[in-house]
Design a protein around this motif. Structure first.
Motif, short mmCIF file in Angstrom:
data_model
loop_
_atom_site.label_atom_id
_atom_site.label_comp_id
_atom_site.label_asym_id
_atom_site.label_seq_id
_atom_site.Cartn_x
_atom_site.Cartn_y
_atom_site.Cartn_z
N LEU A 243 -5.69 22.13 0.14
CA LEU A 243 -5.91 22.74 -1.17
C LEU A 243 -4.76 22.40 -2.12
N TRP A 244 -3.55 22.46 -1.61
CA TRP A 244 -2.38 22.18 -2.45
C TRP A 244 -2.38 20.73 -2.92
N SER A 245 -2.92 19.82 -2.12
CA SER A 245 -2.91 18.40 -2.48
C SER A 245 -3.81 18.10 -3.68
N GLU A 246 -4.58 19.07 -4.12
CA GLU A 246 -5.47 18.88 -5.27
C GLU A 246 -4.81 19.21 -6.61
N TRP A 247 -3.52 19.57 -6.61
CA TRP A 247 -2.85 19.93 -7.87
C TRP A 247 -2.91 18.82 -8.92
N PRO A 248 -2.88 17.52 -8.56
CA PRO A 248 -2.94 16.51 -9.62
C PRO A 248 -4.21 16.56 -10.45
N LEU A 249 -5.32 16.96 -9.83
CA LEU A 249 -6.57 17.08 -10.56
C LEU A 249 -6.43 18.11 -11.68
N VAL A 250 -5.82 19.24 -11.37
CA VAL A 250 -5.64 20.29 -12.36
C VAL A 250 -4.65 19.85 -13.44
N VAL A 251 -3.55 19.24 -13.03
CA VAL A 251 -2.53 18.80 -13.97
C VAL A 251 -3.09 17.75 -14.94
N ALA A 252 -3.99 16.90 -14.46
CA ALA A 252 -4.57 15.85 -15.31
C ALA A 252 -5.42 16.43 -16.43
N THR A 253 -5.86 17.66 -16.30
CA THR A 253 -6.66 18.28 -17.37
C THR A 253 -5.78 18.93 -18.44
N LEU A 254 -4.48 19.03 -18.18
CA LEU A 254 -3.60 19.73 -19.11
C LEU A 254 -3.52 19.11 -20.51
N PRO A 255 -3.54 17.78 -20.68
CA PRO A 255 -3.56 17.27 -22.06
C PRO A 255 -4.75 17.81 -22.86
N THR A 256 -5.91 17.89 -22.23
CA THR A 256 -7.09 18.43 -22.91
C THR A 256 -6.91 19.92 -23.17
N VAL A 257 -6.41 20.65 -22.19
CA VAL A 257 -6.18 22.09 -22.35
C VAL A 257 -5.19 22.34 -23.49
N GLN B 298 0.85 -1.18 0.00
CA GLN B 298 0.00 0.00 0.00
C GLN B 298 0.89 1.23 0.00
N PRO B 299 0.79 2.09 -1.01
CA PRO B 299 1.60 3.30 -1.00
C PRO B 299 1.12 4.24 0.07
N PRO B 300 1.99 5.12 0.53
CA PRO B 300 1.54 6.12 1.50
C PRO B 300 0.43 6.98 0.90
N PRO B 301 -0.43 7.56 1.75
CA PRO B 301 -1.56 8.35 1.24
C PRO B 301 -1.16 9.45 0.27
N CYS B 302 0.02 10.05 0.44
CA CYS B 302 0.40 11.15 -0.45
C CYS B 302 0.58 10.66 -1.88
N HIS B 303 0.95 9.39 -2.07
CA HIS B 303 1.08 8.86 -3.43
C HIS B 303 -0.28 8.62 -4.06
N THR B 304 -1.26 8.25 -3.26
CA THR B 304 -2.57 7.99 -3.82
C THR B 304 -3.29 9.28 -4.18
N ASP B 305 -2.91 10.42 -3.60
CA ASP B 305 -3.52 11.70 -3.95
C ASP B 305 -3.34 12.02 -5.43
N TRP B 306 -2.12 11.85 -5.94
CA TRP B 306 -1.91 12.18 -7.35
C TRP B 306 -2.59 11.17 -8.26
N MET B 307 -2.70 9.92 -7.81
CA MET B 307 -3.39 8.92 -8.61
C MET B 307 -4.88 9.22 -8.69
N PHE B 308 -5.49 9.54 -7.55
CA PHE B 308 -6.90 9.88 -7.52
C PHE B 308 -7.15 11.14 -8.35
N GLY B 309 -6.32 12.14 -8.15
CA GLY B 309 -6.48 13.39 -8.89
C GLY B 309 -6.32 13.19 -10.38
N GLY B 310 -5.45 12.29 -10.78
CA GLY B 310 -5.24 12.03 -12.20
C GLY B 310 -6.47 11.45 -12.87
N VAL B 311 -7.07 10.48 -12.23
CA VAL B 311 -8.27 9.87 -12.79
C VAL B 311 -9.42 10.87 -12.78
N TYR B 312 -9.62 11.52 -11.65
CA TYR B 312 -10.72 12.48 -11.52
C TYR B 312 -10.57 13.64 -12.51
#
Length: 183
Positions: free
Chosen positions: A101-115, A23-37
């Motif tokens: 709030l800062w931990s949500e950056w992966p969600l924004v980054v995941a939209t960059l291919p579309t942007v 199980q990765p530490p929670p901080c690793h799962t934040d970027w994974m969750f944000g990426g999918v979302y």
């Protein structure tokens, strides 16, 4: 302590069979969750923003994808922060909010291919249908990759990881089907 009072250790045969080995530490799962979302959010927005018969406005659409992702990230981080009761000082609570709030950056980054795709479409004056179809296809592929990589990262074997990738890609396919049916 007697044998009855001693806690029993789990042997490999009594461990839960569906529990991943690592199980990765929670901080690793934040970027994974944000990426999918973020990828799902970008796909839904791309499908919704362009309507048949209307002018294709890729720069406008790109800005709305980015603004919506940032707003969703802020709302998600804020709601997580507010839902977790803490007995701490006001200053520490503000720092926790900033961290949430800062931990949500992966969600924004995941939209960059579309942007970036929409921005390139605006620069290159590309056809709206091709951009939307290509973007939805790209995001479906990204969802497959997110699902497979996340599954591998948390310890699933390759076959199961690929199945998770297919499950995530199914979300992208559902958006493509909904886009076709609604328009």
């Amino acid at each position: 302590m007697t044998e009855q009072q001693q806690p029993q250790e789990e042997s490999p045969t009594t461990a839960r069979p569906h529990q991943p080995a690592h199980q990765p530490p929670p901080c690793h799962t934040d970027w994974m969750f944000g990426g999918v979302y973020g990828t799902v959010l970008a796909s839904a927005l791309m499908a919704a923003l362009h309507q048949e018969g209307e002018d294709f406005t890729p720069f406008y659409d790109a800005s709305w994808v980015l603004v919506t992702a940032a707003t969703a990230g802020l709302a998600h981080g804020y709601s997580h922060h507010m839902a977790s009761p803490r007995q701490c000082s006001e200053g520490y609570r503000w720092r926790l909010l900033a961290r949430a709030l800062w931990s949500e950056w992966p969600l924004v980054v995941a939209t960059l291919p579309t942007v970036l795709l929409l921005t390139a479409a605006g620069i290159g004056d590309w056809d709206a249908y091709d951009v939307t179809a290509g973007g939805l296809g790209l995001n479906t592929g990204l969802l497959f990759a997110w699902g497979a990589v996340v599954a591998l990262r948390v310890g699933h074997r390759l076959r199961r990881a690929l199945l998770r990738g297919v499950a995530d890609a199914t979300i992208g396919l559902a958006i493509i089907v909904a886009n076709a049916l609604i328009k």
